[in-house]
Design an enzyme around this catalytic site. Structure first.
Site: not given
Length: 325
Positions: A202, A171, A174
């Site tokens: 995702d 993450g 991200d």
């Protein structure tokens, strides 16, 4: 090039060109390192800032907001509160007229270990629902909620710099790809970890990383093998723009750059970020049309005249008192 209270749009470009062509670069760039006390405060704050439980938010310099991920005992792993608080924090920053630039960093020995699997196990591994449709609906709701946490950074009109030290995993990638400027320490490393734990990333990496790094092959390699990328390769590939020797130097450099940005016209700076993002996702022709529509109003600002006058007087833009935006 004396300032006028209500400049006429038609005279802007000719006046600006004349001022720039007659001027020389300012002798005072405004570059300076902040005080050791400020840098120590940025590097190791006392703890999260209420109402936040995972973020320490401060104002280390005029018009610069520092957002520090603050779960050092958990390697800044991203728990449920973090995902909610990032949206709340950057929504507030977006509306804060006293903020013109943002620095994001991590407390402790590492930037972030990524998602806190233990804290999120219930939502991710045991989603609510009585059948496939309802379970799927709730999973999608959770994923889009997480995605919003970093889209809020990208959508924030203030430029966001991220200072990365140590590990930046899962993450964390991200997060940093949603930021505008990425800086790191020599010991930083990056890992798109998701395939190692059985899922495809995702929350933004697969969408933003290919637009950050020029090589689609390299992006595919990183995402499919989950191998680590170290600072030197991160810089050569374009993931980061500068590498610093250690965290203290990183935080000093990040704050100095943020102060430089905050010293410019907020009309110019925020308009630049918005148009860079628009152009990233559209054709050149669409970007030009959007830019023309944007500047047909934004050129009608006193900031342009003030900046031109400062340039003529060989002063840094940081000496100009720009109105809030």
């Amino acid at each position: 090039c004396s300032p006028i209270s209500r400049p006429v749009a038609g005279s802007f470009l000719s006046l600006w060109i004349m001022c720039v062509s007659l001027s020389v670069p300012p002798s005072d760039s405004g570059s300076r390192l902040s005080s050791p006390a400020v840098l120590r405060a940025m590097s190791s704050s006392a703890g999260p800032t209420p109402p936040y439980t995972t973020l320490a938010v401060s104002r280390p310099a005029p018009a610069v907001t520092h957002v520090e991920i603050h779960r050092p005992d958990k390697r800044n792993a991203m728990n449920k509160a973090f995902w909610r608080e990032m949206v709340e924090c950057f929504s507030e920053i977006s509306e804060d007229q006293d903020c013109r630039a943002v620095v994001v960093s991590g407390a402790g020995k590492t930037f972030t270990a990524g998602i806190d699997i233990v804290d999120l196990a219930g939502e991710v591994l045991q989603p609510r629902g009585d059948d496939t449709a309802r379970i799927s609906y709730n999973i999608r709701k959770t994923i889009t909620h997480f995605q919003e946490s970093f889209s809020a950074i990208e959508r924030c009109p203030k430029p966001v710099l991220v200072a990365i030290h140590g590990a930046c995993v899962g993450g964390g990638v991200d997060l940093i790809t949603a930021c505008d400027i990425r800086l790191c320490t020599q010991d930083a490393w990056f890992q798109v970890k998701e395939v190692d734990i059985g899922l495809a990333a995702d929350v933004g990496t697969l969408q933003r990383l290919p637009k950050v790094i020029g090589s689609r092959s390299l992006v595919n390699e990183l995402a499919l093998t989950a191998r680590k990328m170290y600072a030197d390769e991160a810089k050569s590939s374009g993931l980061v723009s500068r590498v610093f020797q250690h965290k203290a130097a990183l935080m000093a450099g990040a704050l100095e750059m943020a102060e430089e940005i905050a010293g410019r016209s907020p009309v110019a700076v925020q308009g630049t970020k918005i148009n860079l993002l628009y152009s990233r996702d559209h054709s050149v022709e669409e970007g030009l049309q959007f830019m023309a529509a944007w500047n047909m109003s934004m050129l009608q600002t006193a900031d342009l005249m003030k900046s031109a006058q400062a340039s003529m007087e060989k002063k840094s833009p940081r000496t100009v008192a720009f109105a809030k935006l």
